[in-house]
Design an enzyme around this catalytic site. Structure first.
Site, PDB file in Angstrom:
ATOM      1  N   ASP A 138      17.477 -14.467  12.620  1.00 60.76           N
ATOM      2  CA  ASP A 138      16.135 -14.267  12.371  1.00 60.76           C
ATOM      3  C   ASP A 138      15.458 -14.539  13.702  1.00 60.76           C
ATOM      4  N   CYS A 193      16.966   3.169  -5.017  1.00 57.07           N
ATOM      5  CA  CYS A 193      15.480   3.227  -5.884  1.00 57.07           C
ATOM      6  C   CYS A 193      15.279   4.343  -6.804  1.00 57.07           C
ATOM      7  N   CYS A 196      11.801   5.030  -8.846  1.00 61.83           N
ATOM      8  CA  CYS A 196      11.092   3.497  -9.071  1.00 61.83           C
ATOM      9  C   CYS A 196      10.173   3.297  -8.022  1.00 61.83           C
ATOM     10  N   CYS A 203       2.483  -4.550  -5.399  1.00 59.59           N
ATOM     11  CA  CYS A 203       1.660  -5.465  -4.222  1.00 59.59           C
ATOM     12  C   CYS A 203       0.274  -5.659  -4.510  1.00 59.59           C
ATOM     13  N   CYS A 219      -0.323  -7.341   4.352  1.00 53.95           N
ATOM     14  CA  CYS A 219       1.010  -8.129   3.716  1.00 53.95           C
ATOM     15  C   CYS A 219       0.606  -9.652   3.845  1.00 53.95           C
ATOM     16  N   CYS A 245       5.242 -14.434   0.395  1.00 57.39           N
ATOM     17  CA  CYS A 245       4.803 -13.754  -0.887  1.00 57.39           C
ATOM     18  C   CYS A 245       6.173 -13.074  -1.369  1.00 57.39           C
ATOM     19  N   CYS A 248       6.890  -8.180  -4.419  1.00 57.96           N
ATOM     20  CA  CYS A 248       7.507  -6.943  -4.175  1.00 57.96           C
ATOM     21  C   CYS A 248       8.927  -6.934  -4.414  1.00 57.96           C
ATOM     22  N   CYS A 252      11.287  -5.984  -8.558  1.00 65.03           N
ATOM     23  CA  CYS A 252      12.294  -5.057  -8.290  1.00 65.03           C
ATOM     24  C   CYS A 252      13.481  -4.976  -9.336  1.00 65.03           C
TER      25      CYS A 252
HETATM   26  C1  B12 Z   1       8.154  -9.121  11.572  1.00 63.36           C
HETATM   27  C2  B12 Z   1       8.911  -9.365  10.363  1.00 63.36           C
HETATM   28  C3  B12 Z   1       8.222  -9.350   9.190  1.00 63.36           C
HETATM   29  C4  B12 Z   1       6.910  -8.904   9.057  1.00 63.36           C
HETATM   30  C5  B12 Z   1       6.493  -7.454   8.835  1.00 63.36           C
HETATM   31  C6  B12 Z   1       7.784  -6.967   7.953  1.00 63.36           C
HETATM   32  C7  B12 Z   1       7.919  -5.513   7.785  1.00 63.36           C
HETATM   33  N1  B12 Z   1       8.416  -4.813   6.907  1.00 63.36           N
HETATM   34  O1  B12 Z   1       7.684  -4.459   8.796  1.00 63.36           O
HETATM   35  C8  B12 Z   1       6.213  -9.860   7.975  1.00 63.36           C
HETATM   36  C9  B12 Z   1       5.490 -11.199   8.199  1.00 63.36           C
HETATM   37  C10 B12 Z   1       4.939  -9.148   6.998  1.00 63.36           C
HETATM   38  C11 B12 Z   1       7.449 -10.056   6.971  1.00 63.36           C
HETATM   39  C12 B12 Z   1       7.667 -10.421   5.718  1.00 63.36           C
HETATM   40  C13 B12 Z   1       8.602 -10.682   5.049  1.00 63.36           C
HETATM   41  N2  B12 Z   1       9.814 -10.704   5.673  1.00 63.36           N
HETATM   42 CO1  B12 Z   1      10.331 -10.577   7.259  1.00 63.36          CO
HETATM   43  N3  B12 Z   1      10.973 -10.324   9.357  1.00 63.36           N
HETATM   44  C14 B12 Z   1      10.446  -9.507   9.930  1.00 63.36           C
HETATM   45  C15 B12 Z   1      11.397  -9.473  11.348  1.00 63.36           C
HETATM   46  C16 B12 Z   1      10.924 -10.701  12.347  1.00 63.36           C
HETATM   47  C17 B12 Z   1      11.315  -8.223  12.305  1.00 63.36           C
HETATM   48  C18 B12 Z   1      11.392  -6.925  11.049  1.00 63.36           C
HETATM   49  C19 B12 Z   1      11.239  -5.634  11.911  1.00 63.36           C
HETATM   50  O2  B12 Z   1      11.467  -5.668  13.086  1.00 63.36           O
HETATM   51  N4  B12 Z   1      10.662  -4.822  11.403  1.00 63.36           N
HETATM   52  C20 B12 Z   1      10.322  -3.568  12.145  1.00 63.36           C
HETATM   53  C21 B12 Z   1       9.938  -2.358  11.163  1.00 63.36           C
HETATM   54  C22 B12 Z   1       9.970  -1.097  11.896  1.00 63.36           C
HETATM   55  O3  B12 Z   1      11.397  -2.294  10.397  1.00 63.36           O
HETATM   56  P1  B12 Z   1      11.179  -2.140   8.789  1.00 63.36           P
HETATM   57  O4  B12 Z   1       9.709  -2.129   8.533  1.00 63.36           O
HETATM   58  O5  B12 Z   1      12.199  -2.558   8.188  1.00 63.36           O
HETATM   59  O6  B12 Z   1      11.399  -0.271   9.114  1.00 63.36           O
HETATM   60  C23 B12 Z   1      12.688   0.277   8.639  1.00 63.36           C
HETATM   61  C24 B12 Z   1      12.433   1.069   7.394  1.00 63.36           C
HETATM   62  O7  B12 Z   1      11.172   1.789   7.304  1.00 63.36           O
HETATM   63  C25 B12 Z   1      13.507   1.920   7.570  1.00 63.36           C
HETATM   64  N5  B12 Z   1      13.329   3.241   6.929  1.00 63.36           N
HETATM   65  C26 B12 Z   1      13.216   4.516   7.847  1.00 63.36           C
HETATM   66  N6  B12 Z   1      12.934   5.600   7.003  1.00 63.36           N
HETATM   67  C27 B12 Z   1      12.956   5.077   5.899  1.00 63.36           C
HETATM   68  C28 B12 Z   1      12.637   5.938   4.668  1.00 63.36           C
HETATM   69  C29 B12 Z   1      12.436   5.236   3.472  1.00 63.36           C
HETATM   70  C30 B12 Z   1      12.096   5.861   2.187  1.00 63.36           C
HETATM   71  C31 B12 Z   1      12.743   3.992   3.530  1.00 63.36           C
HETATM   72  C32 B12 Z   1      12.715   3.079   2.154  1.00 63.36           C
HETATM   73  C33 B12 Z   1      12.934   3.028   4.425  1.00 63.36           C
HETATM   74  C34 B12 Z   1      12.866   3.772   5.735  1.00 63.36           C
HETATM   75  O8  B12 Z   1      14.088   2.116   8.899  1.00 63.36           O
HETATM   76  C35 B12 Z   1      13.152   1.251   9.482  1.00 63.36           C
HETATM   77  C36 B12 Z   1      13.702   0.656  10.673  1.00 63.36           C
HETATM   78  O9  B12 Z   1      14.883  -0.047  10.515  1.00 63.36           O
HETATM   79  C37 B12 Z   1      12.913  -9.713  10.536  1.00 63.36           C
HETATM   80  C38 B12 Z   1      13.717 -10.538  11.536  1.00 63.36           C
HETATM   81  C39 B12 Z   1      14.300  -9.659  12.513  1.00 63.36           C
HETATM   82  N7  B12 Z   1      14.516 -10.221  13.425  1.00 63.36           N
HETATM   83  O10 B12 Z   1      14.649  -8.327  12.251  1.00 63.36           O
HETATM   84  C40 B12 Z   1      12.132 -10.622   9.447  1.00 63.36           C
HETATM   85  C41 B12 Z   1      12.936  -9.988   8.021  1.00 63.36           C
HETATM   86  C42 B12 Z   1      13.019  -8.678   7.840  1.00 63.36           C
HETATM   87  N8  B12 Z   1      12.042 -10.637   7.041  1.00 63.36           N
HETATM   88  C43 B12 Z   1      12.777 -11.006   5.977  1.00 63.36           C
HETATM   89  C44 B12 Z   1      11.841 -11.517   4.861  1.00 63.36           C
HETATM   90  C45 B12 Z   1      12.760 -12.439   3.866  1.00 63.36           C
HETATM   91  C46 B12 Z   1      10.767 -11.441   4.869  1.00 63.36           C
HETATM   92  C47 B12 Z   1       9.963 -11.593   3.264  1.00 63.36           C
HETATM   93  C48 B12 Z   1      10.543 -11.237   1.959  1.00 63.36           C
HETATM   94  C49 B12 Z   1       9.454 -13.055   3.203  1.00 63.36           C
HETATM   95  C50 B12 Z   1       8.439 -13.376   2.279  1.00 63.36           C
HETATM   96  N9  B12 Z   1       8.972 -13.752   1.007  1.00 63.36           N
HETATM   97  O11 B12 Z   1       7.176 -13.641   2.399  1.00 63.36           O
HETATM   98  C51 B12 Z   1       8.527 -10.834   3.784  1.00 63.36           C
HETATM   99  C52 B12 Z   1       8.825  -9.270   2.945  1.00 63.36           C
HETATM  100  C53 B12 Z   1       7.687  -8.281   3.295  1.00 63.36           C
HETATM  101  C54 B12 Z   1       8.175  -6.670   3.098  1.00 63.36           C
HETATM  102  N10 B12 Z   1       8.028  -6.295   1.931  1.00 63.36           N
HETATM  103  O12 B12 Z   1       8.790  -6.251   4.030  1.00 63.36           O
HETATM  104  C55 B12 Z   1      14.062 -10.685   6.165  1.00 63.36           C
HETATM  105  C56 B12 Z   1      14.654  -9.567   5.195  1.00 63.36           C
HETATM  106  C57 B12 Z   1      15.797  -9.592   4.468  1.00 63.36           C
HETATM  107  C58 B12 Z   1      16.048  -8.494   3.789  1.00 63.36           C
HETATM  108  N11 B12 Z   1      16.705  -8.645   2.613  1.00 63.36           N
HETATM  109  O13 B12 Z   1      15.607  -7.445   3.926  1.00 63.36           O
HETATM  110  C59 B12 Z   1      14.330 -10.580   7.474  1.00 63.36           C
HETATM  111  C60 B12 Z   1      15.419  -9.428   8.151  1.00 63.36           C
HETATM  112  C61 B12 Z   1      14.570 -12.059   8.055  1.00 63.36           C
HETATM  113  C62 B12 Z   1      16.079 -12.317   8.218  1.00 63.36           C
HETATM  114  N12 B12 Z   1      16.719 -12.473   9.329  1.00 63.36           N
HETATM  115  O14 B12 Z   1      16.627 -12.750   7.027  1.00 63.36           O
HETATM  116  N13 B12 Z   1       8.662 -10.034   7.840  1.00 63.36           N
HETATM  117  S1  SF4 Z   2      10.941  -1.903  -6.976  1.00 63.44           S
HETATM  118 FE1  SF4 Z   2      13.035  -2.294  -5.827  1.00 63.44          FE
HETATM  119  S2  SF4 Z   2      13.992  -0.356  -6.992  1.00 63.44           S
HETATM  120 FE2  SF4 Z   2      11.851  -0.220  -7.269  1.00 63.44          FE
HETATM  121  S3  SF4 Z   2      11.300   1.200  -5.574  1.00 63.44           S
HETATM  122 FE3  SF4 Z   2      10.780  -1.081  -4.980  1.00 63.44          FE
HETATM  123  S4  SF4 Z   2      12.587  -1.666  -3.973  1.00 63.44           S
HETATM  124 FE4  SF4 Z   2      13.118   0.403  -5.071  1.00 63.44          FE
HETATM  125  S1  SF4 Z   3       5.394  -9.445   0.504  1.00 66.76           S
HETATM  126 FE1  SF4 Z   3       5.439  -7.644  -0.674  1.00 66.76          FE
HETATM  127  S2  SF4 Z   3       3.967  -7.728  -2.422  1.00 66.76           S
HETATM  128 FE2  SF4 Z   3       3.677  -9.533  -1.011  1.00 66.76          FE
HETATM  129  S3  SF4 Z   3       1.751  -8.614   0.097  1.00 66.76           S
HETATM  130 FE3  SF4 Z   3       3.724  -8.282   1.230  1.00 66.76          FE
HETATM  131  S4  SF4 Z   3       4.250  -5.926   0.851  1.00 66.76           S
HETATM  132 FE4  SF4 Z   3       2.824  -6.930  -0.635  1.00 66.76          FE
END
Ligand code: B12
Ligand code: SF4
Ligand code: SF4
Length: 353
Positions: A138, A193, A196, A203, A219, A245, A248, A252
């Protein structure tokens, strides 16, 4: 370095097995290996989010995308990245009586510590065998989900989390970047997915604006971490959340179905609920002790108090003398942001919309 009288281990599947077996005692359940090539997709996604104004001042991996998407910047001549996932699901904890603030599951105990120990064990072994290696858990130096995705550990859910087949998304992720040319496991995990879209619909703030794309400004996980005033339109939606939070993920289907088959090994008492008034009455030192492993802007306890005031406005009772006393104190607080959140809480408890 390895002592001169022992031959270095051959880098083959057996060696990789030895490395991964070092992580098991700490609770790691899934590992994989990808190349140290640039994470081009993640870099494009980060730049796209920044261009579209979806990062809301987040720093983390967004601060220096060239660095956070290039393993060789973290370790010159790196060849491989070993990704690891550690489950954090603990048994549910019943809400204690009284006013309680909810903590997201990943923060119920410090999951990054056992993951770090697991990856340090791998680093030590690699170094003994003459390789260079560094662990990241992380850390802003590398984008964890994309590394794990490329290493074949899971697929990106529409909720943006990495889901592991047959296990769901209650996992934290980390990695070891190394100069060792480890055998790669770069299979693409099929999207699980399908049609779904429960996470998108569930959210509370509509933050999942496209499959896999989060608007950080909406978020709640970011809203509760960031500095400053919480947007008024989000305060009711925060409900009883003090940190993080889970909505989401709670909805799932694969995570609900398979998550319980991969429970955390934590022996630490789960910090799932925090007594709300204690947070508002506590000293800085008490608050810091409570949330030490959490991320909070500038590690400043005022953001916990700010969040607690919002929760109070959502779940408090205006007729309760304890609530009245705490509100009176914060209505005259010398911190303008806390004063304003107390005003909102007081109005909310009086039934303001
Ligand atoms: C910034 C960050 C956040 C931010 C932004 C999250 C986001 N989704 O952008 C905030 C503060 C909101 C956050 C929240 C959470 N986070 Co956070 N966060 C990070 C951090 C520090 C960096 C993430 C990052 O660089 N994102 C960059 C963006 C561009 O990446 P992305 O959104 O994943 O984009 C990818 C997808 O879009 C995918 N993609 C591309 N094309 C397509 C097409 C489709 C159809 C799909 C579905 C995807 C897809 O490729 C993209 C590039 O990889 C990482 C730790 C780390 N060093 O990586 C932890 C990390 C991602 N977080 C984590 C966790 C646990 C959470 C929370 C669950 C915590 C909580 N309960 O509150 C929430 C979940 C929110 C969510 N729904 O994502 C874990 C995730 C574990 C996992 N199993 O995925 C991480 C990896 C920390 C860790 N080391 O474990 N987080
Ligand atoms: S709830 Fe889970 S299985 Fe359904 S679309 Fe979201 S990430 Fe995919
Ligand atoms: S953690 Fe998931 S459900 Fe909660 S506000 Fe962020 S995207 Fe929405």
């Amino acid at each position: 370095m390895r002592p001169a009288d022992t031959a270095p281990s051959a880098i083959d599947a057996g060696y990789l097995n030895e490395l991964t077996s070092l992580t098991k005692p700490f609770g790691v359940t899934h590992t994989g290996v990808t190349s140290a090539d640039v994470l081009t997709r993640a870099r494009a996604a980060i730049e796209d989010r920044m261009r579209r104004g979806l990062t809301d001042g987040m720093q983390f991996t967004f601060r220096n995308p060239a660095r956070s998407t290039e393993p060789q910047r973290a370790l010159t001549e790196a060849q491989s990245v070993l990704a690891a996932a550690l489950p954090y699901l603990l048994d549910d904890v019943a809400r204690p009586p009284g006013r309680q603030a909810r903590v997201a599951r990943y923060a119920w105990s410090d999951n990054y510590q056992p993951l770090r120990l697991a990856l340090d064990a791998v680093v030590s072994r690699l170094r003994i065998d003459g390789h260079r290696a560094v662990a990241f858990v992380d850390d802003n130096s590398i984008v964890d989900r994309e590394i794990a995705y490329r290493a074949g550990i899971g697929w990106f859910g529409k909720n943006a989390n990495l889901l592991l087949p047959g296990a769901g998304s209650w996992f934290v992720l980390g990695c070891v970047i190394t100069t060792a040319a480890l055998p790669r496991t770069e299979t693409v995990v099929d999207d699980g997915c399908g049609a779904c879209r429960r996470c998108i619909d569930a959210c509370p703030t509509g933050a999942i604006i496209e499959p896999g794309v989060i608007d950080a400004g909406r978020c709640l996980a970011w809203v509760l971490q960031k500095p400053g005033s919480i947007p008024v339109e989000l305060r009711r939606l925060i409900a009883d959340r003090i940190y993080g939070c889970d909505d989401c993920q709670e909805v799932c289907p694969p995570t609900v179905r398979y998550g319980p088959t991969h429970r955390a090994q934590s022996r630490v008492a789960a910090k799932a609920w925090l007594p709300l008034l204690d947070l508002l009455d506590g000293t800085d030192e008490q608050l810091i002790a409570t949330w030490r492993p959490w991320y909070l802007a500038n590690r400043d306890p005022r953001w916990i108090r700010r969040n607690a005031l919002v929760v109070l406005g959502n779940i408090g009772d205006a007729a309760d003398p304890e609530v009245q006393a705490v509100l009176r104190r914060y209505l005259t607080h010398d911190d303008a942001i806390l004063r304003e959140h107390a005003q909102w809480a007081a109005a909310s408890l009086q039934g303001a919309p």
